[in-house]
Design a protein around this motif. Structure first.
Motif, mmCIF file in Angstrom:
data_model
loop_
_atom_site.group_PDB
_atom_site.id
_atom_site.type_symbol
_atom_site.label_atom_id
_atom_site.label_comp_id
_atom_site.label_asym_id
_atom_site.label_seq_id
_atom_site.Cartn_x
_atom_site.Cartn_y
_atom_site.Cartn_z
ATOM 1 N N LEU A 229 -41.031 -12.332 -67.807
ATOM 2 C CA LEU A 229 -41.289 -12.698 -69.076
ATOM 3 C C LEU A 229 -40.116 -12.321 -69.957
ATOM 4 N N GLN A 230 -39.571 -11.109 -69.863
ATOM 5 C CA GLN A 230 -38.661 -10.533 -70.442
ATOM 6 C C GLN A 230 -37.197 -11.358 -70.221
ATOM 7 N N ARG A 231 -36.938 -12.032 -68.742
ATOM 8 C CA ARG A 231 -35.872 -12.676 -68.535
ATOM 9 C C ARG A 231 -35.814 -13.949 -69.199
ATOM 10 N N ALA A 232 -37.330 -14.467 -69.301
ATOM 11 C CA ALA A 232 -37.258 -15.719 -69.924
ATOM 12 C C ALA A 232 -36.877 -15.552 -71.628
ATOM 13 N N GLY A 233 -37.588 -14.672 -72.042
ATOM 14 C CA GLY A 233 -37.073 -14.197 -73.459
ATOM 15 C C GLY A 233 -35.538 -14.225 -73.677
ATOM 16 N N ILE A 234 -34.943 -13.557 -72.739
ATOM 17 C CA ILE A 234 -33.505 -13.342 -72.939
ATOM 18 C C ILE A 234 -32.870 -14.781 -72.688
ATOM 19 N N TYR A 235 -33.439 -15.752 -71.903
ATOM 20 C CA TYR A 235 -32.965 -17.071 -71.587
ATOM 21 C C TYR A 235 -32.970 -18.029 -72.943
ATOM 22 N N MET A 236 -33.988 -17.594 -73.670
ATOM 23 C CA MET A 236 -34.431 -18.413 -74.867
ATOM 24 C C MET A 236 -33.421 -17.880 -75.774
ATOM 25 N N VAL A 237 -33.177 -16.579 -76.033
ATOM 26 C CA VAL A 237 -32.262 -15.863 -76.955
ATOM 27 C C VAL A 237 -30.795 -16.486 -76.904
ATOM 28 N N GLN A 238 -30.443 -16.636 -75.515
ATOM 29 C CA GLN A 238 -29.166 -16.815 -74.828
ATOM 30 C C GLN A 238 -28.734 -18.319 -75.167
ATOM 31 N N PHE A 239 -29.639 -19.298 -74.856
ATOM 32 C CA PHE A 239 -29.554 -20.558 -75.199
ATOM 33 C C PHE A 239 -29.717 -20.767 -76.570
ATOM 34 N N ALA A 240 -30.136 -20.081 -77.371
ATOM 35 C CA ALA A 240 -30.223 -20.375 -78.900
ATOM 36 C C ALA A 240 -29.002 -19.880 -79.617
ATOM 37 N N MET A 241 -28.435 -18.863 -79.293
ATOM 38 C CA MET A 241 -27.554 -18.124 -79.775
ATOM 39 C C MET A 241 -26.029 -18.989 -79.281
ATOM 40 N N THR A 242 -26.163 -19.368 -77.926
ATOM 41 C CA THR A 242 -25.027 -20.273 -77.668
ATOM 42 C C THR A 242 -24.714 -21.441 -78.543
ATOM 43 N N ALA A 243 -25.729 -22.194 -78.829
ATOM 44 C CA ALA A 243 -25.932 -23.361 -79.778
ATOM 45 C C ALA A 243 -25.345 -22.794 -81.077
ATOM 46 N N CYS A 244 -25.695 -21.750 -81.549
ATOM 47 C CA CYS A 244 -25.372 -21.246 -82.879
ATOM 48 C C CYS A 244 -23.993 -21.034 -82.840
ATOM 49 N N PHE A 245 -23.484 -20.484 -81.907
ATOM 50 C CA PHE A 245 -21.957 -20.188 -81.783
ATOM 51 C C PHE A 245 -21.220 -21.703 -81.846
ATOM 52 N N PHE A 246 -21.442 -22.397 -81.038
ATOM 53 C CA PHE A 246 -20.697 -23.807 -81.141
ATOM 54 C C PHE A 246 -21.055 -24.301 -82.441
ATOM 55 N N ALA A 247 -21.736 -24.037 -83.165
ATOM 56 C CA ALA A 247 -22.220 -24.834 -84.445
ATOM 57 C C ALA A 247 -21.202 -24.441 -85.468
ATOM 58 N N PHE A 248 -20.557 -23.121 -85.249
ATOM 59 C CA PHE A 248 -19.303 -22.645 -86.068
ATOM 60 C C PHE A 248 -18.089 -22.685 -85.588
ATOM 61 N N VAL A 249 -17.903 -23.215 -84.583
ATOM 62 C CA VAL A 249 -16.307 -23.392 -84.016
ATOM 63 C C VAL A 249 -15.684 -24.387 -84.853
ATOM 64 N N PRO A 250 -14.662 -23.871 -85.284
ATOM 65 C CA PRO A 250 -13.749 -24.860 -85.978
ATOM 66 C C PRO A 250 -13.360 -25.934 -85.287
ATOM 67 N N ARG A 251 -12.982 -27.442 -85.907
ATOM 68 C CA ARG A 251 -12.326 -28.601 -85.361
ATOM 69 C C ARG A 251 -11.043 -28.756 -85.403
ATOM 70 N N ARG A 252 -10.519 -28.105 -86.593
ATOM 71 C CA ARG A 252 -9.003 -28.804 -86.733
ATOM 72 C C ARG A 252 -8.252 -27.507 -86.088
ATOM 73 N N GLN A 253 -6.721 -27.610 -85.974
ATOM 74 C CA GLN A 253 -5.927 -26.827 -85.324
ATOM 75 C C GLN A 253 -5.320 -25.641 -86.166
ATOM 76 N N PHE A 254 -5.271 -24.545 -85.584
ATOM 77 C CA PHE A 254 -4.903 -23.307 -85.757
ATOM 78 C C PHE A 254 -3.756 -22.660 -85.189
ATOM 79 N N PHE A 255 -3.069 -21.739 -85.583
ATOM 80 C CA PHE A 255 -1.968 -21.117 -84.903
ATOM 81 C C PHE A 255 -2.317 -20.634 -83.739
ATOM 82 N N PHE A 256 -3.675 -20.156 -83.621
ATOM 83 C CA PHE A 256 -4.141 -19.580 -82.136
ATOM 84 C C PHE A 256 -4.721 -20.755 -81.204
ATOM 85 N N THR A 257 -5.102 -22.016 -81.754
ATOM 86 C CA THR A 257 -5.404 -22.919 -80.943
ATOM 87 C C THR A 257 -4.997 -23.238 -79.475
#
Length: 340
Positions: A229-257
């Protein structure tokens, strides 16, 4: 020539920076409650996201020569760096005997073994219906925690536990990522991140090792019965947070791209610096107040350095078994010298 997608290069360089930063932060999670919170927050998504994006770029699995290519790219560097780490630890810790364990990955090298295995597993799971394939991999990840012999040996535990993220990345398309960067999706992502942050604050005793995917439930003491049950909860958090991360990745080119092309170099090389730092007098010298801003700056500089043309040119023969960058650098220097 096909234009590179800046979005994915940005995602990779941001994630590898978080890998470096997280490894530095680990030294202080026992002494600083805020660093412990930040460490756990980062670990809710940075490796799952890194694995997911690796799966996204594994779509050429059925191309001729693909298996030979990833074997050269992953297994040969693994063997070389496994030996290098064994020598490194021998001198770093002043050990009496030299010990080389080829199938017990040193520290971060687990990722190379797991990444190779995930690509091989795709040959079978990519032929299944997506829903069935994901269900099987999630059940395997949940069930793996009940077997103590599924451990860090050959990175077996992490391979099983994190495979759902790799398979998800393989199944996603660019259109799916574009949906995540829509304004409504970003608002939802902010709400989810806030909820997760509050959850971590409300449960400060949450063992950060739950996010590693390398431990059996028995190692969490009372969690063995309810481990699934705890790992299932961790899975849900990780999938949700992974989606959150990709929501804020910039699309244009930067000096570090462009640095996003060299994340393997950062991943393989930064460990020598981090391991030297841990347990050294410098680690004790940096107090809790200084730690966060100082380690943030050091992580940024180290990521930039290890992504640079200078370092990648010097280490390419070892990491990629190629000489192209070194030859290019040599030719450029020769041309500049001849023009003087």
């Amino acid at each position: 020539m096909k234009k590179r997608d800046y979005y994915f290069d940005n995602a990779k360089i941001l994630l590898i920076f978080l890998v470096v930063f997280g490894h530095f932060l680990q030294s202080y999670i026992e002494t600083s409650s805020f660093i412990s919170f930040l460490y756990k927050f980062i670990y809710t998504f940075h490796m799952p996201a890194f694995i997911l994006i690796s799966g996204f770029f594994a779509k050429g699995i059925y191309e001729k020569g693909y298996i030979a290519k990833i074997t050269k790219k992953l297994i040969l560097p693994y063997i070389l760096f496994q030996i290098a780490y064994a020598v490194f630890y021998y001198f770093l810790h002043s050990k009496d005997t030299f010990k080389l364990e080829l199938f017990q990955p040193h520290w971060s090298l687990w990722f190379l073994i797991s990444l190779f295995c995930w690509n091989i597993l795709l040959l079978a799971f990519s032929r299944m219906k997506p829903g069935i394939a994901l269900a099987i991999t999630l059940l395997a990840g949940l069930g793996a925690g009940y077997f103590d012999w599924i451990s860090t040996y050959f990175s077996l535990s992490r391979t099983i536990v994190f495979f759902p993220f790799f398979l998800t990345g393989y199944l996603l398309s660019k259109k799916d990522f574009k949906k995540l960067i829509q304004p409504k999706a970003k608002v939802a992502a902010l709400i989810v991140m806030f909820i997760v942050a509050v959850g971590i604050l409300c449960f400060p005793d949450l063992n950060e090792k739950w996010f590693f995917g390398s431990k059996a439930y028995s190692e969490f003491h009372s969690a063995e019965i309810f481990g699934i049950l705890q790992r299932a909860g961790i899975y849900m958090v990780q999938f949700a947070m992974t989606a959150c991360f990709f929501a804020f990745v910039p699309r244009r080119q930067f000096f570090f791209t462009n640095w996003g092309r060299n994340t393997l170099y950062v991943y393989l090389l930064h460990g020598f610096i981090v391991r030297t730092f841990r347990g050294s007098g410098l680690e004790d010298y940096v107090d809790q107040v200084q730690a966060l801003p100082l380690l943030l700056i050091v992580s940024l500089l180290l990521t930039a350095l290890l992504s640079s043309k200078f370092v990648t040119s010097l280490t390419q023969p070892i990491i990629e078994m190629k000489w192209s960058k070194l030859k290019h650098a040599a030719n450029r220097l020769r041309n500049e010298y001849s023009s003087l």
